[in-house]
Write a protein that holds these residues in place. Structure first.
Motif, PDB file in Angstrom:
ATOM      1  N   THR A   1       0.838  -1.195   0.000  1.00 42.13           N
ATOM      2  CA  THR A   1       0.000   0.000   0.000  1.00 42.13           C
ATOM      3  C   THR A   1       0.874   1.247   0.000  1.00 42.13           C
ATOM      4  O   THR A   1       0.493   2.278   0.522  1.00 42.13           O
ATOM      5  CB  THR A   1      -0.874   0.016   1.260  1.00 42.13           C
TER       6      THR A   1
ATOM      7  N   ARG B   1       2.593   4.614  -0.748  1.00 38.70           N
ATOM      8  CA  ARG B   1       2.133   5.826  -1.430  1.00 38.70           C
ATOM      9  C   ARG B   1       3.269   6.345  -2.300  1.00 38.70           C
ATOM     10  O   ARG B   1       4.351   6.656  -1.798  1.00 38.70           O
ATOM     11  CB  ARG B   1       1.715   6.875  -0.405  1.00 38.70           C
TER      12      ARG B   1
ATOM     13  N   CYS C   1      -0.201   0.073  -5.342  1.00 33.65           N
ATOM     14  CA  CYS C   1       0.182   1.351  -4.720  1.00 33.65           C
ATOM     15  C   CYS C   1      -0.882   2.419  -4.938  1.00 33.65           C
ATOM     16  O   CYS C   1      -1.643   2.371  -5.904  1.00 33.65           O
ATOM     17  CB  CYS C   1       1.490   1.880  -5.317  1.00 33.65           C
ATOM     18  N   GLU C   2      -0.852   3.402  -4.051  1.00 32.65           N
ATOM     19  CA  GLU C   2      -1.642   4.617  -4.258  1.00 32.65           C
ATOM     20  C   GLU C   2      -0.728   5.585  -5.007  1.00 32.65           C
ATOM     21  O   GLU C   2       0.382   5.874  -4.540  1.00 32.65           O
ATOM     22  CB  GLU C   2      -2.017   5.184  -2.886  1.00 32.65           C
TER      23      GLU C   2
ATOM     24  N   ARG D   1       0.085   9.241  -6.665  1.00 32.72           N
ATOM     25  CA  ARG D   1      -0.252  10.658  -6.699  1.00 32.72           C
ATOM     26  C   ARG D   1       0.587  11.301  -7.802  1.00 32.72           C
ATOM     27  O   ARG D   1       1.785  11.020  -7.927  1.00 32.72           O
ATOM     28  CB  ARG D   1       0.060  11.305  -5.343  1.00 32.72           C
TER      29      ARG D   1
ATOM     30  N   ASN E   1      -7.086   4.349  -7.583  1.00 34.25           N
ATOM     31  CA  ASN E   1      -5.882   4.589  -6.762  1.00 34.25           C
ATOM     32  C   ASN E   1      -4.960   5.649  -7.333  1.00 34.25           C
ATOM     33  O   ASN E   1      -3.839   5.826  -6.872  1.00 34.25           O
ATOM     34  CB  ASN E   1      -5.088   3.283  -6.616  1.00 34.25           C
TER      35      ASN E   1
ATOM     36  N   ARG F   1      -4.484   9.648  -8.360  1.00 30.43           N
ATOM     37  CA  ARG F   1      -5.054  10.993  -8.164  1.00 30.43           C
ATOM     38  C   ARG F   1      -4.052  12.039  -8.607  1.00 30.43           C
ATOM     39  O   ARG F   1      -2.846  11.886  -8.378  1.00 30.43           O
ATOM     40  CB  ARG F   1      -5.361  11.238  -6.687  1.00 30.43           C
TER      41      ARG F   1
END
Ligand SMILES: NC(=O)c1ccc[n+]([C@@H]2O[C@H](COP(=O)([O-])OP(=O)(O)OC[C@H]3O[C@@H](n4cnc5c(N)ncnc54)[C@H](O)[C@@H]3O)[C@@H](O)[C@H]2O)c1
Length: 315
Positions: free
Chosen positions: A4, A6, A28-29, A31, A71, A73
């Motif tokens: 998980t 980031r 994974c998240e 960004r 996931n 953004r």
């Protein structure tokens, strides 16, 4: 690190998009931040179009494309995008001053736990991290394009990259299905680019000296050497090409190979030589069709990745 993690992607052009797919696929998240605000929307559309193809070919770890898209953004400031990131992959323009500036901003904005990684193809990490307080957490992870289909990644530490950073980066990349190849200390060209550059020099040299046509050189890799190299490397190729292994191979063929080592330095890829090679390519592929041909290449790579994936459990 767990699944998980980031991740922040900085610069979402061709390589930023491709890394995003690798990281999303690993759970994974992700960004995203790019200096051009519309780049993130464009990337989202492109990634959305690619994921179903990967899923159909069993290359998405059984995950659902729609879940992966949730996931991802994008953020309008770098500061927000870096918030809480454990791993930052930089994919901005290939200019050393751009890398120096963006890494200075990471120094100010990223958390003290974040690993700060550049995709640069050509700059050693010390060229853009020497001045930083966080320089022990910086390194290069240079992918082959696109990394979600080609697993090998050149991992290059600077003289001041900490062992912990290197180990965490390698562990994370493995978690994402990449295969890190580690340069023990920085040197221009990394591993894959050096090998490719040596091969390029010889390709151009063969054309310049009138020994071969560009077409036959492409064919020799596509229909010859490249077939084996997609599953064994040059050392293993040699080892299997003589009954007594690599020592026997060198005893049989080494002298001949020494004799053809070039002594005339690098080739200038310009002038009439460039006209000849470019003429060969443009005759076969007008520039207007290059995007279609890139998509064709990626479909072929996808089929090869699916094949290799299916074979990976075999001895
Ligand atoms: N294209 C390849 O085959 C390849 C392969 C391996 C590594 N790389 C490396 O990856 C990096 C990116 O290459 P690419 O092919 O994706 O380029 P690209 O031009 O497709 O994308 C670059 C992106 O970075 C953004 N950008 C540029 N400067 C920025 C800045 N200062 N701040 C924020 N965003 C910025 C641009 O808006 C663009 O979206 C380069 O360092 C390149 O050497 C490229």
């Amino acid at each position: 690190m767990e699944n998980t993690v980031r991740v922040t992607i900085v610069g979402i052009g061709a390589i930023g998009r491709a890394w995003t797919i690798s990281f999303l696929r690993a759970g994974c998240e992700v960004r995203i931040w790019d200096q051009i605000e519309s780049a993130a929307d464009d990337a989202q559309k492109i990634i959305q179009a690619i994921l179903p193809d990967l899923a159909r070919n069993n290359l998405l770890n059984g995950r659902d494309p729609a879940d992966l898209m949730r996931n991802m953004r994008s953020f309008s400031t770098l500061e927000e995008a870096l918030d809480g990131a454990e791993y930052v992959q930089e994919n901005t323009a290939e200019k050393v001053e751009v890398k120096q500036e963006i890494f200075s901003r990471f120094d100010q904005l990223a958390g003290s736990n974040a690993i700060l990684v550049s995709s640069t193809s050509g700059f050693v990490p010390s060229a853009f991290t020497e001045h930083l307080g966080c320089r022990d957490r910086c390194l290069v992870a240079h992918p082959l394009n696109p990394p979600y289909l080609i697993p090998a990644v050149d991992v290059v530490p600077s003289p001041w990259t900490s062992r912990e950073t290197l180990e965490r980066a390698v562990a994370f990349l493995r978690l994402c299905g990449q295969i890190p190849i580690i340069m023990k200390k920085e040197d221009p060209g990394f591993i894959t680019i050096r090998l490719q550059a040596m091969m390029y020099h010889e390709c151009w040299r063969l054309v310049k000296s009138g020994l071969a046509s560009p077409e036959d050189i492409d064919t020799s890799i596509r229909e010859g050497l490249g077939l084996r190299w997609s599953f064994i490397g040059p050392f293993e190729t040699a080892d299997l090409n003589a009954p007594g292994g690599i020592r026997d191979f060198v005893a049989r063929f080494g002298e001949n190979l020494h004799d053809i080592f070039p002594t005339d330095g690098p080739i200038e890829w310009s002038g009439e030589l460039m006209d000849q090679v470019e003429g060969y390519r443009r005759e076969r592929l007008p520039l207007s069709q290059i995007r279609d041909r890139q998509l064709w290449r990626d479909r072929r790579l996808l089929a090869l990745a699916a094949h290799k994936n299916a074979q990976s459990s075999l001895p």
